[in-house]
Design a protein around this motif. Structure first.
Motif, PDB file in Angstrom:
ATOM      1  N   HIS A  43       0.872  -1.174   0.013  1.00 25.92           N
ATOM      2  CA  HIS A  43      -0.103  -0.011  -0.111  1.00 25.92           C
ATOM      3  C   HIS A  43       0.824   1.348  -0.116  1.00 25.92           C
ATOM      4  N   VAL A  44       0.259   2.464  -0.268  1.00 20.79           N
ATOM      5  CA  VAL A  44       0.627   3.705   0.093  1.00 20.79           C
ATOM      6  C   VAL A  44      -0.277   4.546   0.735  1.00 20.79           C
ATOM      7  N   GLN A  45       0.217   5.303   1.520  1.00 19.62           N
ATOM      8  CA  GLN A  45      -0.577   5.977   2.520  1.00 19.62           C
ATOM      9  C   GLN A  45      -0.157   7.423   2.797  1.00 19.62           C
ATOM     10  N   LEU A  46      -1.088   8.406   2.657  1.00 14.66           N
ATOM     11  CA  LEU A  46      -0.661   9.624   2.932  1.00 14.66           C
ATOM     12  C   LEU A  46      -1.469  10.262   4.022  1.00 14.66           C
ATOM     13  N   LEU A  47      -0.598  10.805   5.451  1.00 16.84           N
ATOM     14  CA  LEU A  47      -1.316  11.028   6.435  1.00 16.84           C
ATOM     15  C   LEU A  47      -0.904  12.523   6.693  1.00 16.84           C
ATOM     16  N   LEU A  48      -1.891  13.282   7.044  1.00 14.06           N
ATOM     17  CA  LEU A  48      -1.827  14.749   7.723  1.00 14.06           C
ATOM     18  C   LEU A  48      -2.224  14.953   9.128  1.00 14.06           C
ATOM     19  N   SER A  49      -1.481  15.497   9.947  1.00  7.65           N
ATOM     20  CA  SER A  49      -1.853  15.849  11.209  1.00  7.65           C
ATOM     21  C   SER A  49      -1.293  17.021  11.728  1.00  7.65           C
ATOM     22  N   VAL A  56      -3.975  18.100  21.695  1.00 10.20           N
ATOM     23  CA  VAL A  56      -4.936  17.367  20.835  1.00 10.20           C
ATOM     24  C   VAL A  56      -4.367  17.340  19.465  1.00 10.20           C
ATOM     25  N   SER A  57      -4.350  16.297  18.763  1.00 11.75           N
ATOM     26  CA  SER A  57      -4.061  16.031  17.486  1.00 11.75           C
ATOM     27  C   SER A  57      -5.049  15.455  16.274  1.00 11.75           C
ATOM     28  N   PRO A  58      -5.669  16.314  15.543  1.00  9.72           N
ATOM     29  CA  PRO A  58      -6.642  15.968  14.499  1.00  9.72           C
ATOM     30  C   PRO A  58      -5.854  15.275  13.431  1.00  9.72           C
ATOM     31  N   PHE A  59      -6.249  14.177  12.697  1.00  5.46           N
ATOM     32  CA  PHE A  59      -5.298  13.754  11.794  1.00  5.46           C
ATOM     33  C   PHE A  59      -6.558  13.286  10.718  1.00  5.46           C
ATOM     34  N   VAL A  60      -5.929  13.103   9.453  1.00  2.95           N
ATOM     35  CA  VAL A  60      -6.844  12.347   8.322  1.00  2.95           C
ATOM     36  C   VAL A  60      -5.695  11.756   7.329  1.00  2.95           C
ATOM     37  N   SER A  61      -6.178  10.544   6.819  1.00  8.13           N
ATOM     38  CA  SER A  61      -5.440   9.770   6.124  1.00  8.13           C
ATOM     39  C   SER A  61      -5.920   9.165   5.205  1.00  8.13           C
ATOM     40  N   TYR A  62      -5.358   8.817   3.955  1.00  7.20           N
ATOM     41  CA  TYR A  62      -6.002   8.093   2.652  1.00  7.20           C
ATOM     42  C   TYR A  62      -4.959   7.027   2.457  1.00  7.20           C
ATOM     43  N   THR A  63      -5.331   5.806   2.139  1.00  3.62           N
ATOM     44  CA  THR A  63      -4.611   4.372   2.118  1.00  3.62           C
ATOM     45  C   THR A  63      -4.869   3.849   0.791  1.00  3.62           C
ATOM     46  N   ALA A  64      -4.135   3.717  -0.275  1.00  2.57           N
ATOM     47  CA  ALA A  64      -4.602   2.982  -1.446  1.00  2.57           C
ATOM     48  C   ALA A  64      -3.844   1.649  -1.690  1.00  2.57           C
ATOM     49  N   SER A  65      -4.355   0.485  -1.820  1.00  2.00           N
ATOM     50  CA  SER A  65      -4.084  -0.571  -1.652  1.00  2.00           C
ATOM     51  C   SER A  65      -3.286  -0.975  -3.051  1.00  2.00           C
ATOM     52  N   LEU A  66      -2.161  -1.579  -3.032  1.00  5.15           N
ATOM     53  CA  LEU A  66      -1.224  -2.037  -4.117  1.00  5.15           C
ATOM     54  C   LEU A  66      -1.350  -3.483  -4.663  1.00  5.15           C
ATOM     55  N   GLY A  67      -2.100  -4.295  -3.938  1.00 10.23           N
ATOM     56  CA  GLY A  67      -2.079  -5.701  -4.183  1.00 10.23           C
ATOM     57  C   GLY A  67      -3.303  -6.396  -4.120  1.00 10.23           C
ATOM     58  N   ASP A  68      -3.300  -7.668  -4.705  1.00 11.03           N
ATOM     59  CA  ASP A  68      -4.468  -8.435  -4.816  1.00 11.03           C
ATOM     60  C   ASP A  68      -3.929  -9.674  -4.594  1.00 11.03           C
ATOM     61  N   GLY A  69      -4.793 -10.828  -4.741  1.00  9.23           N
ATOM     62  CA  GLY A  69      -4.577 -12.259  -4.613  1.00  9.23           C
ATOM     63  C   GLY A  69      -3.556 -12.673  -5.730  1.00  9.23           C
ATOM     64  N   SER A  70      -3.479 -11.851  -6.742  1.00  7.99           N
ATOM     65  CA  SER A  70      -2.657 -12.660  -7.824  1.00  7.99           C
ATOM     66  C   SER A  70      -1.304 -12.054  -7.652  1.00  7.99           C
ATOM     67  N   ASP A  71      -0.848 -11.285  -6.792  1.00  5.22           N
ATOM     68  CA  ASP A  71       0.403 -10.648  -6.659  1.00  5.22           C
ATOM     69  C   ASP A  71       1.273 -11.552  -5.670  1.00  5.22           C
ATOM     70  N   GLY A  72       0.891 -12.877  -5.104  1.00  3.92           N
ATOM     71  CA  GLY A  72       1.591 -13.573  -4.221  1.00  3.92           C
ATOM     72  C   GLY A  72       1.287 -13.138  -2.772  1.00  3.92           C
ATOM     73  N   LEU A  73       0.429 -12.142  -2.677  1.00  3.19           N
ATOM     74  CA  LEU A  73       0.182 -11.833  -1.237  1.00  3.19           C
ATOM     75  C   LEU A  73      -1.010 -12.641  -0.775  1.00  3.19           C
ATOM     76  N   GLU A  74      -0.831 -12.904   0.699  1.00  5.92           N
ATOM     77  CA  GLU A  74      -1.917 -13.705   1.688  1.00  5.92           C
ATOM     78  C   GLU A  74      -2.393 -13.091   2.424  1.00  5.92           C
ATOM     79  N   GLY A  75      -3.295 -13.796   3.094  1.00  6.14           N
ATOM     80  CA  GLY A  75      -4.253 -13.213   4.404  1.00  6.14           C
ATOM     81  C   GLY A  75      -4.805 -12.193   4.040  1.00  6.14           C
ATOM     82  N   MET A  76      -4.605 -10.840   4.946  1.00  7.17           N
ATOM     83  CA  MET A  76      -5.650  -9.983   4.859  1.00  7.17           C
ATOM     84  C   MET A  76      -5.418  -9.002   3.726  1.00  7.17           C
ATOM     85  N   TYR A  77      -4.269  -8.955   3.101  1.00  6.16           N
ATOM     86  CA  TYR A  77      -3.913  -8.246   1.856  1.00  6.16           C
ATOM     87  C   TYR A  77      -4.974  -8.666   0.547  1.00  6.16           C
ATOM     88  N   ILE A  78      -5.250 -10.092   0.578  1.00  8.12           N
ATOM     89  CA  ILE A  78      -6.211 -10.251  -0.656  1.00  8.12           C
ATOM     90  C   ILE A  78      -7.612  -9.620  -0.624  1.00  8.12           C
TER      91      ILE A  78
END
Length: 255
Positions: free
Chosen positions: A199-205, A217-239
């Motif tokens: 994955h790639v993630q961008l976090l602002l805080s 106090v620390s407000p934050f916002v993040s966006y995470t883009a997944s880079l993998g799927d089951g065809s990439d050899g990844l297992e478990g939660m990444y699928i």
């Protein structure tokens, strides 16, 4: 900056959505110890994003963290946290480790950290992680030609369970908007065992000092883009991983 490194290591244990805060409470301790600090924090976020994958909504975490600075650039730290979401309930995470600052060796801004994490319930990764060792190398930069002020790489080695050799590369920068400092962290996760990105993630805080002494106090916002799927050899939660957005707030009290 050593304390920032310590908090970065500790914050990475349970979630990647929360920003990191420096511990400010300092007490001089004789006998070779330089400084010590303890803090307690509570975090709420719309989504728990751990190593690029959602672990549920309505994320709540409570943590107690402490560190002691020793002579010769060494800092020891430990922490314990409780967290839950609508999918994961009542998990405790215990961590401890050591950070070495190499300024005394002429390598200003270079830090090497080693930490040990124990998960009370085991974490759904590729299999189940109950314990792991993390090794983190980071370098600070003070050059206008470099678009970030810190670059780090952390590699985790599972001692009980299977993480497929998870690691993460992070770059951080601080900018000012209307005199408010905004911390920006960009991260890239990978699995060394299968040579794939997760994955790639961008976090602002931002950290806001309150009228209560020691309370931030620390407000934050993040966006995470997944880079993998089951065809990439990844297992478990990444699928089943998908893109995730999260917003949240952390309150930290420094004793």
């Amino acid at each position: 900056m050593t304390k920032k490194i310590v908090l970065t290591l500790l914050a990475a244990v349970a979630t990647a959505t929360a920003g990191t805060q420096a511990l400010n409470a300092q007490d001089y301790v004789e006998g070779g110890l330089q400084e010590s600090s303890v803090s307690a924090s509570t975090t709420y976020a719309s989504q728990s994003v751990w190593r690029g994958v959602s672990r549920g909504e309505d994320y709540f975490q409570f943590s107690v963290l402490g560190d002691v600075e020793l002579a010769n650039g060494f800092t020891v730290f430990s922490g314990a946290s409780y967290y839950s979401t609508d999918e994961v309930t009542d998990e405790f995470v215990f961590t401890g480790g050591l950070v070495k600052n190499f300024a005394d060796a002429g390598l200003a801004g270079t830090n090497l950290g080693v930490l040990f994490n124990y998960y009370s319930e085991g974490s759904d990764e590729s299999g189940v992680i109950t314990s792991e060792v993390g090794i983190r190398l980071s370098q600070d930069f003070d050059n206008v030609m470099i678009p970030f002020n810190n670059l780090s790489i952390t590699q985790y080695l599972t001692t009980e369970g299977n993480s497929q050799g998870y690691g993460v590369v992070e770059a951080t920068e601080t900018i000012s908007i209307l005199n408010l400092p905004i911390d920006i962290t960009a991260s890239l996760g990978y699995l060394a065992d299968v040579q794939e990105y997760t994955h790639v993630q961008l976090l602002l805080s931002t950290d806001i000092q309150t009228a209560v002494d020691g309370l931030t106090v620390s407000p934050f916002v993040s966006y995470t883009a997944s880079l993998g799927d089951g065809s990439d050899g990844l297992e478990g939660m990444y699928i089943s991983a998908k893109n995730e957005a999260a917003v949240g707030l952390r309150a930290t009290y420094n004793f």
